[in-house]
Design a protein around this motif. Sequence first.
Motif, PDB file in Angstrom:
ATOM      1  N   ALA A   8       0.827  -1.214   0.000  1.00  0.00           N
ATOM      2  CA  ALA A   8       0.000   0.000   0.000  1.00  0.00           C
ATOM      3  C   ALA A   8       0.855   1.255   0.000  1.00  0.00           C
ATOM      4  CB  ALA A   8      -0.936  -0.002   1.214  1.00  0.00           C
ATOM      5  N   ALA A  30      -1.073  -4.390   4.040  1.00  0.00           N
ATOM      6  CA  ALA A  30      -0.200  -3.329   4.546  1.00  0.00           C
ATOM      7  C   ALA A  30       0.342  -3.755   5.898  1.00  0.00           C
ATOM      8  CB  ALA A  30      -0.964  -2.011   4.673  1.00  0.00           C
ATOM      9  N   ARG A  35      -1.722  -0.025   8.223  1.00  0.00           N
ATOM     10  CA  ARG A  35      -3.006  -0.719   8.195  1.00  0.00           C
ATOM     11  C   ARG A  35      -4.038  -0.008   9.061  1.00  0.00           C
ATOM     12  NH1 ARG A  35      -1.049  -5.356   9.179  1.00  0.00           N
ATOM     13  NH2 ARG A  35      -1.774  -5.815  11.287  1.00  0.00           N
ATOM     14  N   PRO A 130       0.755   7.019   5.250  1.00  0.00           N
ATOM     15  CA  PRO A 130      -0.189   5.905   5.118  1.00  0.00           C
ATOM     16  C   PRO A 130      -1.536   6.359   4.552  1.00  0.00           C
ATOM     17  CG  PRO A 130       0.951   5.784   7.219  1.00  0.00           C
ATOM     18  CD  PRO A 130       1.327   7.109   6.603  1.00  0.00           C
TER      19      PRO A 130
END
Length: 336
Positions: A8, A30, A35, A130
């Motif tokens: 990711a 991920a 995550r 992220p």
Amino acid sequence: MRIAVIGAGALGGLFATLLARAGHEITVTAHQAARSVIEDNGIRITGGFGDAQCRVLVREVLTETPDLTLICTKAQDATAAISENADLLDGSPVIVVQNGLDGVSTAGQLLPHSDCFGLLTLTAAHYMGPGRVRVTTAASSYLGRGSGQTDAATQRWQAVLATAFPTLAADNFVGAQWTKLVVNMLNALPAITGLSVQAVIGSAPLRRILTASMQETVQVGVARGVTFGSLQSLTDRNLRVFGRLPVALAQSLPLRMGAKMGPVTNLGSTLQSIKRAHLTEIDHLNGAVVREAGLAGRAVPVNTLLTTLVHEVEVTRNFLKPADVLARFEELTDDR
């Protein structure tokens, strides 16, 4: 369609979002820190393909077999990522989205019952954190496998991907990987200096080093019997001419590449890895040229030194000033 995206990062987040926007059911894998953020906030992209946000399933590893999987890890992480999902992936189609020359063959070895393809993308994407990706240059991607004409399976999956982002089926995909390897020579000097790709191209002394690394790549490909695949304006014919030009004239190629990037700062994927304190994929870029040159019985001093310098920055986390980089290359010239 149920599509899994393993990894990711910048391209994984981008393609997951674009495929979700096109109506597909997406699962991404991920690591824990990313995550939890993606679970809470989804993935958001901005820039070249427009602004979009999607909610996706997020897993550490896959829990069911998808209809299609995109492997979007860095090249050095591919073996581990595929292996930990192999029980579910083997037998289903896989597309490897990676730089370098080995992605499709690596997937094929680990997943002997799967149809394995490669995807080359000229899109530049910046990992902002992220679940956040900024597209700095939107461009086409190229799907294929092998050295021949595209087959029916390639055309089928090209049609699926093209519903989400510009994708072409590529004849002579192995040759196209070599062409992309020439393009990927843009990555090393930004990782060494901390400068953007545009700044490296804008510096005449650094641009000469960049050009020489590209020419070495072409010359090694020719020595290895490669027919370069066509990507945008790059063809086998003009790359072979480029490989023989004096460096002063050959600099027109990186200058054209810089002009196509536009004004939005492009850091390059290798510099992004350095900034995230991750190991880079330099051994699959300039290091691949070094490896292939050894098989051809050739020396590639520019790519050898660039590989060494990136590894030094990986360890020290200290960028080199352009003057120091030039001094190292002057030493190389003196030694010869």
